[in-house]
Write a protein that holds these residues in place. Structure first.
Motif, PDB file in Angstrom:
ATOM      1  N   ALA A   1     -59.986  22.416 -13.818  1.00  0.00           N
ATOM      2  CA  ALA A   1     -58.705  23.128 -13.785  1.00  0.00           C
ATOM      3  C   ALA A   1     -57.527  22.173 -13.977  1.00  0.00           C
ATOM      4  CB  ALA A   1     -58.554  23.880 -12.463  1.00  0.00           C
ATOM      5  N   MET A   2     -57.670  20.921 -13.548  1.00  0.00           N
ATOM      6  CA  MET A   2     -56.568  19.961 -13.718  1.00  0.00           C
ATOM      7  C   MET A   2     -56.637  19.228 -15.058  1.00  0.00           C
ATOM      8  SD  MET A   2     -57.586  16.821 -11.073  1.00  0.00           S
ATOM      9  CE  MET A   2     -58.017  17.848  -9.674  1.00  0.00           C
ATOM     10  N   GLY A   3     -57.619  19.628 -15.907  1.00  0.00           N
ATOM     11  CA  GLY A   3     -57.687  19.064 -17.253  1.00  0.00           C
ATOM     12  C   GLY A   3     -58.609  17.879 -17.420  1.00  0.00           C
ATOM     13  N   LEU A   4     -59.454  17.613 -16.428  1.00  0.00           N
ATOM     14  CA  LEU A   4     -60.444  16.546 -16.549  1.00  0.00           C
ATOM     15  C   LEU A   4     -61.786  17.148 -16.942  1.00  0.00           C
ATOM     16  CD1 LEU A   4     -59.728  14.397 -13.346  1.00  0.00           C
ATOM     17  CD2 LEU A   4     -58.819  14.069 -15.656  1.00  0.00           C
ATOM     18  N   THR A   5     -62.455  16.547 -17.908  1.00  0.00           N
ATOM     19  CA  THR A   5     -63.817  16.979 -18.197  1.00  0.00           C
ATOM     20  C   THR A   5     -64.718  16.445 -17.095  1.00  0.00           C
ATOM     21  OG1 THR A   5     -64.267  15.029 -19.569  1.00  0.00           O
ATOM     22  CG2 THR A   5     -63.422  17.006 -20.688  1.00  0.00           C
ATOM     23  N   CYS A   6     -65.691  17.247 -16.700  1.00  0.00           N
ATOM     24  CA  CYS A   6     -66.576  16.837 -15.610  1.00  0.00           C
ATOM     25  C   CYS A   6     -67.967  17.384 -15.839  1.00  0.00           C
ATOM     26  CB  CYS A   6     -66.036  17.307 -14.258  1.00  0.00           C
ATOM     27  SG  CYS A   6     -66.985  16.693 -12.841  1.00  0.00           S
ATOM     28  N   PHE A   7     -68.913  16.476 -16.042  1.00  0.00           N
ATOM     29  CA  PHE A   7     -70.321  16.840 -16.125  1.00  0.00           C
ATOM     30  C   PHE A   7     -70.737  17.569 -14.849  1.00  0.00           C
ATOM     31  CE2 PHE A   7     -74.405  15.196 -14.424  1.00  0.00           C
ATOM     32  CZ  PHE A   7     -75.274  15.905 -15.237  1.00  0.00           C
ATOM     33  N   GLU A   8     -71.497  18.644 -14.979  1.00  0.00           N
ATOM     34  CA  GLU A   8     -71.927  19.400 -13.806  1.00  0.00           C
ATOM     35  C   GLU A   8     -73.102  18.705 -13.131  1.00  0.00           C
ATOM     36  OE1 GLU A   8     -73.763  23.731 -12.440  1.00  0.00           O
ATOM     37  OE2 GLU A   8     -72.930  23.500 -14.453  1.00  0.00           O
ATOM     38  N   PRO A   9     -72.874  18.128 -11.962  1.00  0.00           N
ATOM     39  CA  PRO A   9     -73.966  17.450 -11.265  1.00  0.00           C
ATOM     40  C   PRO A   9     -75.011  18.465 -10.796  1.00  0.00           C
ATOM     41  CG  PRO A   9     -72.056  17.625  -9.835  1.00  0.00           C
ATOM     42  CD  PRO A   9     -71.633  18.134 -11.172  1.00  0.00           C
ATOM     43  N   ARG A  10     -76.270  18.095 -10.886  1.00  0.00           N
ATOM     44  CA  ARG A  10     -77.341  18.994 -10.464  1.00  0.00           C
ATOM     45  C   ARG A  10     -78.188  18.391  -9.350  1.00  0.00           C
ATOM     46  NH1 ARG A  10     -80.593  20.925 -15.433  1.00  0.00           N
ATOM     47  NH2 ARG A  10     -81.510  22.230 -13.820  1.00  0.00           N
ATOM     48  N   GLY A  11     -77.713  17.279  -8.806  1.00  0.00           N
ATOM     49  CA  GLY A  11     -78.403  16.650  -7.686  1.00  0.00           C
ATOM     50  C   GLY A  11     -77.447  15.762  -6.921  1.00  0.00           C
ATOM     51  N   ALA A  12     -77.895  15.282  -5.754  1.00  0.00           N
ATOM     52  CA  ALA A  12     -77.107  14.414  -4.870  1.00  0.00           C
ATOM     53  C   ALA A  12     -75.847  15.140  -4.402  1.00  0.00           C
ATOM     54  CB  ALA A  12     -76.784  13.085  -5.555  1.00  0.00           C
ATOM     55  N   PHE A  13     -74.782  14.390  -4.047  1.00  0.00           N
ATOM     56  CA  PHE A  13     -73.532  15.048  -3.661  1.00  0.00           C
ATOM     57  C   PHE A  13     -72.321  14.289  -4.201  1.00  0.00           C
ATOM     58  CE2 PHE A  13     -75.266  13.368   0.588  1.00  0.00           C
ATOM     59  CZ  PHE A  13     -74.747  12.089   0.438  1.00  0.00           C
TER      60      PHE A  13
ATOM     61  N   PRO B   1     -66.104  12.782 -12.685  1.00  0.00           N
ATOM     62  CA  PRO B   1     -65.183  13.256 -13.716  1.00  0.00           C
ATOM     63  C   PRO B   1     -64.731  12.149 -14.664  1.00  0.00           C
ATOM     64  CG  PRO B   1     -64.053  13.027 -11.617  1.00  0.00           C
ATOM     65  CD  PRO B   1     -65.513  12.834 -11.339  1.00  0.00           C
ATOM     66  N   ASN B   2     -64.478  12.559 -15.901  1.00  0.00           N
ATOM     67  CA  ASN B   2     -63.975  11.661 -16.939  1.00  0.00           C
ATOM     68  C   ASN B   2     -62.447  11.641 -16.855  1.00  0.00           C
ATOM     69  OD1 ASN B   2     -63.006  10.663 -19.492  1.00  0.00           O
ATOM     70  ND2 ASN B   2     -65.023  11.071 -20.371  1.00  0.00           N
ATOM     71  N   ILE B   3     -61.863  10.466 -16.654  1.00  0.00           N
ATOM     72  CA  ILE B   3     -60.420  10.380 -16.416  1.00  0.00           C
ATOM     73  C   ILE B   3     -59.678   9.718 -17.579  1.00  0.00           C
ATOM     74  CG2 ILE B   3     -60.533  10.512 -13.918  1.00  0.00           C
ATOM     75  CD1 ILE B   3     -60.113   7.114 -15.519  1.00  0.00           C
ATOM     76  N   THR B   4     -60.308   9.616 -18.750  1.00  0.00           N
ATOM     77  CA  THR B   4     -59.686   8.914 -19.874  1.00  0.00           C
ATOM     78  C   THR B   4     -58.414   9.597 -20.363  1.00  0.00           C
ATOM     79  OG1 THR B   4     -61.200  10.066 -21.388  1.00  0.00           O
ATOM     80  CG2 THR B   4     -61.830   7.857 -20.696  1.00  0.00           C
ATOM     81  N   SER B   5     -58.282  10.918 -20.126  1.00  0.00           N
ATOM     82  CA  SER B   5     -57.089  11.636 -20.590  1.00  0.00           C
ATOM     83  C   SER B   5     -55.823  11.166 -19.890  1.00  0.00           C
ATOM     84  CB  SER B   5     -57.261  13.145 -20.373  1.00  0.00           C
ATOM     85  OG  SER B   5     -57.386  13.447 -18.987  1.00  0.00           O
TER      86      SER B   5
END
Length: 403
Positions: free
Chosen positions: A308-320, A324-328
């Motif tokens: 929602a804040m404009g960062l791309t973020c791979f959806e984690p499927r394990g751990a906690f 997020p990718n902060i290059t923008s």
């Protein structure tokens, strides 16, 4: 005095995980999403078992391998969860946390100059432990577009005649990536063909979302070339108890035990009694389910917040963890974390703490309450908006200047 310190130790950087957390702990109103520690209490019946052992005076050393009762409980657990059959007397070692298991496995296999393959981004301890054993860590960089999974081609391309083992860290810290059966089957074929060992760090095995964890040791040809490492810190909220275990072929475990005899003697006896109850307790699965569902809700909440804040973020499927990718924002990982802490009093971990390939990412733990996560996201959103705006202004000015 520095002349007396080993060159290997002197050149080793401090853990990148603790740096920002330590600063945040001294700041008023700071929020930390930095440390990977469950915010759940150790279940009461587990604590009660430990208290009872103390009241009974059961405070002597255990066997070097660990209490047989606990090794039997671990064997039953691995059979139930992973369909893996281990002899508790000869194929299981109780360790001082899974971290000691990593150290023991590496000490057991490394001769000076041996290469150990390290999947990155990954846990900060692997490469230092390899170096301290005289080995050579060799990184395999996983990619966001591949969901940070290790591919068979990446593994095959990294293997050389000096390669002795692969550390397989899934579910993954810091990315939250997992490996499914098809992924592991491809990896297993390469490992068998190249005749290398696998050290499978499965500390987050109980924390997967939407699919059950699979151990590579389950696959044909892998049981005899895999050391499975796990522990109680994440699944049972027992970080401070320092209790883990290693399971594998008898020859591997016997040599790991020999090292363990000299450096640790045995895991804490009180913790071992607690570990038996954690694995044998009647409410074990119910407690695990409650914890997993809580993390799952926070997982979706934090990922949605980053997007929602404009960062791309791979959806984690394990751990906690979310990664997020902060290059923008136009900031490096270190700059992002430093400025975020200074300006918004939110601590997260730079992706570079988990390998150079982590540049452009930050690790955020969601092992915190929804209220804490929500406040951290609100502060981060304001921060990201500011720096994304600055980056857009730079890009616009650059385009005008090139006309």
């Amino acid at each position: 005095m520095s002349n007396f310190i080993s060159k290997t130790i002197r050149s080793m950087p401090p853990s990148g995980i603790r740096e920002f957390f330590d600063v945040a702990s001294m700041m008023e109103d700071a929020i930390s999403l930095g440390v990977g520690e469950p915010d759940f209490d150790t279940p009461w019946h587990v604590r009660e078992a430990a208290i009872s052992s103390l009241e009974k005076g059961l405070t002597s050393y255990s066997s070097n391998s660990g209490m047989l009762q606990l090794r039997e409980a671990v064997a039953d657990y691995l059979q139930e969860r992973c369909h893996l059959t281990y002899d508790p007397k000869h194929q299981i070692l109780i360790t001082v946390g899974a971290s000691e298991g990593i150290d023991l496995a590496l000490r057991m296999i490394i001769d000076p100059g041996d290469e150990i393959l390290v999947v990155e981004p990954s846990y900060v301890s692997y490469k230092p432990c390899i170096s301290m054993c005289g080995g050579v860590p060799k990184e395999i960089v996983t990619k966001e577009e591949n969901e940070f999974r290790l591919t068979a081609k990446e593994l095959k391309d990294a293997i050389t005649p000096r390669t002795k083992a692969l550390i397989l860290p899934y579910p993954n810290n810091p990315t939250g990536a997992i490996m499914e059966m098809d992924d592991l089957e491809a990896i297993a074929k390469v490992a068998i063909q190249a005749d290398i060992l696998v050290i499978s760090d499965e500390i987050y095995s109980e924390l997967t979302y939407g699919t059950a964890h699979v151990s590579i040791a389950e696959l044909p040809g892998m049981y005899e070339r895999t050391i499975v490492l796990n522990g109680f810190s994440k699944a049972f909220a027992m970080t401070g108890w320092r209790l883990g275990y290693a399971a594998g072929p008898e020859e591997f475990i016997s040599h790991m035990t020999k090292i363990h005899q000299y450096i640790a003697m045995c895991a804490p006896t009180t913790s071992q009694f607690a570990g038996v109850e954690a694995l044998r307790g009647e409410t074990r699965d119910e407690e695990l389910c409650i914890m997993r569902e809580a993390y799952d809700g926070r997982r979706r909440f934090i990922v949605d917040g980053f997007r929602a804040m404009g960062l791309t973020c791979f959806e984690p499927r394990g751990a906690f963890y979310a990664f997020p990718n902060i290059t923008s924002t136009g900031l490096s990982s270190q700059e992002f974390c430093r400025k975020l802490l200074e300006e918004q009093k939110v601590a997260v971990v730079p992706g570079t703490a988990f390998g150079a390939c982590g540049e452009g990412f930050v690790r955020c733990s969601y092992a915190y309450s929804v209220e804490q996560i929500a406040e951290a996201l609100a502060r981060m959103a304001a921060f990201v908006k500011k720096y994304q705006g600055i980056e857009k202004q730079k890009t616009t000015a650059s385009k005008k200047g090139s006309m």
